[in-house]
Enzyme design. Structure first.
Site, mmCIF file in Angstrom:
data_model
loop_
_atom_site.group_PDB
_atom_site.id
_atom_site.type_symbol
_atom_site.label_atom_id
_atom_site.label_comp_id
_atom_site.label_asym_id
_atom_site.label_seq_id
_atom_site.Cartn_x
_atom_site.Cartn_y
_atom_site.Cartn_z
ATOM 1 C CD GLU A 68 45.174 64.867 13.506
ATOM 2 O OE1 GLU A 68 44.364 65.733 13.871
ATOM 3 O OE2 GLU A 68 46.105 64.459 14.224
ATOM 4 C CB CYS A 278 43.332 68.252 16.930
ATOM 5 S SG CYS A 278 44.305 68.280 18.457
ATOM 6 C CG ASN A 409 42.131 62.754 19.859
ATOM 7 O OD1 ASN A 409 42.973 61.883 19.714
ATOM 8 N ND2 ASN A 409 42.415 64.046 19.775
ATOM 9 C CD GLU A 410 45.702 64.635 22.196
ATOM 10 O OE1 GLU A 410 45.633 65.890 22.199
ATOM 11 O OE2 GLU A 410 46.624 64.025 21.665
#
Length: 856
Positions: A68, A278, A409-410
């Site tokens: 990332e 994120c 994601n999350e």
């Protein structure tokens, strides 16, 4: 491993498995590792291995990587571009201090003058490259090469330039002078020392054209800069000013910094997960629509492919700008180059990472679903398909062969996420039934979000669930059995992000101990990747990290050494084994008590601590002041008001006063607490042993959205149990914490809020695997304690192994940290000559040891 960026100083690591002769000649004997003592000590531990039985198969892709763009991992890091802000697109949307001229300054030769301005108008290079630099030249100055222009300082301390290396310069430019304009391109240091012979570029006319040249360095420097000046009068427009080292990984254009890519390749990853994180599930999900469109968009793959000058830049969630020079094509290419399975992550239109909202626009959702189908075509479609043709034009006519794709994601909104995930999954499975679509379970290892997400994933029958957690070393040492109880018929686990919260060897040891449990449960945990992967030492937003670097050098952390050892010695199947437990692992919760706040003013009164046998350990109504209490974390403004202990500073975070004895156990803590003002609630400490080791009951935490008990070990906190309780301002709460042995039970206003039992921390862990290619048994042992572990190993009568074992050990001070100049944690190789069906081996304190035993 530590390496420099250049061939003479960067070497790929030697294989861990050397010949017996080489080991015998070159390898030192490790403490307790070679045996041979005349009188063997009595074993502390016993390992029993059932070599006749077969355990789970281990996925060929078990250990992989997550890349990332955090910590300047891409721009300024793995992406080899040396010019920062090459398209003049920086701005306050990226960072409050940024402007379109960030990293740029005006420059002059021969006294020439002019003005430099960043412009956003109809003369732009293209619709996705909004801004360019306009040089207005006065036409003055004297001498050959006189001109006015700009200098770029690169990232952080300057461009790393190496004598003898060649650097490719390129720029898109135009001039309004009929006779053309000459650009003078040079490399130099901050004090003006030349680093290469100048290059001249002739800009021909007033249409945007790409011009190129090459500069070969005549000297080395760490503070290099690139200067571009234009001679004569008139107006010159510049965009996409670039300087690229020719020495990229595998020599690829628009390629990767070689030393970083080689560190990554040395891990022999089974997969590469990208681009986030994120980055994927934050920001607006709208695409780039117009020259002035806001840049706080989620990462969308179509914006990152095609010619680099046509890729729209974007705000980076981690607080800087991302150029998308390293885009989806480059990620796929890198995965192929290092033999890793590509595993992209696309947004599910439910934001996370603190944003927590779901789109309610059906058209937008449908567009992203189609974008995902187009992504699969880009990766796997023939060169004659619409998106396969884009891939082919970029230089890769053959498909990349993608088999896995993650959606989301999350996300903290599991129900909203699953509704949207279902639409992606249905469309993908209808159009591309061979693709494994991966779901996720939120940002934590446990809690209401995690539980609800797993419930929905099981109900939907998803193939694989992505788990993420960052925890303390104690958590990893205590949760080796986490996956023992997972449903073997349920979804597989992709452990996409995990790490212990620091980069000391103690953290790596805890991760290694946990990884033995991952391998033992390889029938459930099919993929695992430590995160984050990369961190620039001068631009770090998150710690810990696997590989550290600056502009000149790169080095692996202690966790890197652990990951490499496991990834390059995984084996193909688990061999059932068991070990005796460590003594003292059932010790009770002990510690003093504490009162604290986080960005909140609160009042505490009538604090009492009573032993289980009825003795009063502490009683304080604060009528005599605060003499029994002392600060341990944070600051805060504490005092007695109206007979209560009050913290009044609304800006103070993580502050706590402590009273009592760190040896206390089996007690009840009772008190009254009232929130006076602020964004959160109360921090009630118990089991406080020192400033970094404690429990606290965080009531009304996370901006008063939920409550949880958190355990701190070495300063790193991990959530133990939680729910959605919030705290009202002005209301008095009766709080009680009962500590009995390893169990704590918590009461709020007389009602049980929750309880937990501290899992036993086990510093001695092991797993055994079999390598089908060599026939070797690989005995992997982690000893994460101060004492050596004398261990009897019994392979059973039917095992046929040689007397010589090849040994690789990581061993050192638990506080050791690998740096650019020091590598205290590195693999040591040796030979153990007393192996067989039964033998005794002494594992050093604070060590990870792999014993390879030949069965042929």
């Amino acid at each position: 491993m530590r390496s420099r960026k250049h061939p003479s100083r960067a070497r790929r690591a030697r294989p861990l498995l050397l010949s017996a002769l080489a080991l015998a000649v070159t390898a030192p004997l490790l403490p307790g590792g070679a045996g041979g003592a005349s009188a063997a000590p009595r074993p502390d531990y016993a390992i029993r291995v059932d070599t006749a039985a077969t355990g789970p198969d281990i996925s060929d892709s078990m250990y992989g990587l997550f890349l990332e763009d955090i910590n300047f991992a891409a721009d300024g890091g793995l992406y080899a571009e040396l010019v920062r802000n090459r398209s003049f697109e920086f701005g306050p949307a990226d960072h409050a201090s940024y402007t379109p001229m960030t990293a740029w300054s005006e420059a002059s030769r021969g006294g020439a003058t002019g003005t430099a301005a960043v412009v956003n108008d109809g003369e732009r290079l293209n619709e996705t490259n909004r801004q360019y630099l306009r040089l207005s030249l006065a036409g003055d100055g004297a001498g050959a090469g006189a001109g006015f222009g700009v200098r770029n300082a690169g990232f952080f301390t300057g461009m790393e330039i190496t004598e003898g290396d060649a650097y490719d310069f390129s720029v898109w430019a135009r001039t309004d002078r009929p006779a053309g304009t000459e650009l003078r391109v040079s490399l130099g240091t901050e004090d003006g020392t030349p680093l290469a012979a100048d290059a001249a570029v002739s800009v021909a006319d007033d249409t945007w054209t790409k011009y190129t040249g090459t500069l070969t360095a005549t000297a080395s420097a760490a503070d290099g800069s690139l200067t571009v000046t234009a001679g004569g009068a008139g107006t010159v427009r510049l965009d996409m000013v670039s300087l690229f080292p020719q020495d990229t990984f595998l020599g690829r254009e628009n390629g990767l910094r070689r030393d970083l890519a080689e560190h990554i390749a040395a891990l022999e990853p089974g997969f590469l997960r990208f681009p986030g994180g994120c980055l994927v599930n934050t920001g607006t999900h709208e695409g780039y629509q117009a020259p002035d469109w806001p840049r706080e968009r989620s990462y969308q793959w179509k914006e990152t492919v095609g010619p680099v000058e046509e890729r729209a830049v974007n705000h980076n969630f981690w607080g800087y700008n991302q150029s998308y020079g390293l885009g989806y094509y480059e990620y796929f290419q890198f995965a192929e180059d290092i033999g890793a399975m590509p595993l992209p992550v696309v947004p599910a239109l439910v934001t996370g990472c603190g944003e927590n909202r779901a789109t309610d626009d059906p058209a937008l959702l449908a567009r992203h679903v189609q974008d995902t189908l187009d992504l699969i075509e880009f990766a796997n479609g023939p060169a004659t398909s619409e998106w396969g043709a884009v891939r082919a034009r970029m230089g890769h006519p053959e498909p990349f062969g993608m088999t896995h794709l993650a959606v989301g994601n999350e996300e903290n909104l599991p129900d909203a996420f699953m509704e949207r995930f279902a639409e992606f999954r249905e469309a993908i499975e209808d159009a591309h039934p061979g693709i494994t679509v991966i779901s996720n379970s939120g940002p934590s290892a446990s809690g209401p979000t995690f539980d609800r997400a797993w419930e929905l994933n099981r109900q939907a029958g998803v193939d694989m669930v992505d788990e993420h957690y960052y925890q303390s070393p104690a958590w990893f040492l205590a949760n080796n059995e986490r996956y023992d109880s997972y449903d073997r018929e349920g979804p597989d686990v992709f452990l996409g992000e995990y790490a212990s919260r620091d980069n000391r060897f103690a953290n790596a040891l805890a991760e290694a101990a946990f990884m033995t449990g991952l391998e033992r449960n390889a029938d459930v945990v099919r993929l695992a990747s430590y995160a984050p992967l990369l961190a620039h030492s001068q631009g770090t937003q998150w710690r810990p990290d696997l590989i550290w670097f600056d502009n000149d050098a790169s080095w692996g952390s202690a966790s890197y050494e652990v990951q490499k050892l496991f990834a390059t010695n995984t084996g193909d199947e688990v061999v059932p084994s068991r070990a005796t437990a460590s003594p003292g692992r059932e010790a009770p919760i002990t510690g003093a008590v504490g009162l604290g706040t986080w960005a909140t003013s609160a009042a505490y009164d009538d604090v009492a601590v009573t032993a289980a046998d009825g003795r009063t350990l502490l009683a304080d109504d604060f009528s005599a002041g605060t003499g029994q209490w002392s600060p341990t974390t944070g600051a805060g403004t504490w005092g007695v008001e109206n007979g209560a202990l009050v913290q009044s500073d609304l800006t103070s975070t993580e502050n706590m006063l402590v009273a009592g004895d760190p040896a206390w156990s089996d007690y009840d803590l009772e008190l009254t607490a009232t929130k006076r003002a602020g964004s959160e609630g109360f921090l009630i400490g118990f089991g406080v042993r020192d400033t970094g080791t404690y429990y606290w009951w965080n009531l009304g935490g996370w901006n008063n959205t939920r409550s949880a008990v958190e355990q701190a070990t070495g300063g790193a906190r991990a959530e133990v149990v939680g729910d959605g309780t919030t705290i009202e301002t002005g209301r008095a709460y009766d709080i009680r914490v009962e500590v009995r042995g390893r169990t704590a039970t918590l009461f709020l206003d007389g009602r049980e809020w929750g309880s937990f039992t501290e899992p036993a921390t086990e510093p001695f862990r092991q797993v055994v695997t079999r390598d089908e290619a060599t026939g070797d048994l690989i005995v992997k042992v982690v000893n994460a304690q101060d004492a050596e572990a004398v261990t009897s190993v019994d392979l059973g009568r039917r095992a046929r192994v040689g007397r010589t074992a090849h040994v690789t050990t990581l061993h050192g001070d638990p506080d050791a940290v690998n740096t650019e100049t020091e590598r205290p944690i590195a693999p040591r190789e040796s030979v153990f000559r007393h192996a067989g069906n039964r033998f005794t081996y002494t594992f050093p304190p604070h060590s990870v040891t792999f014993l390879r035993l030949s069965t042929r």
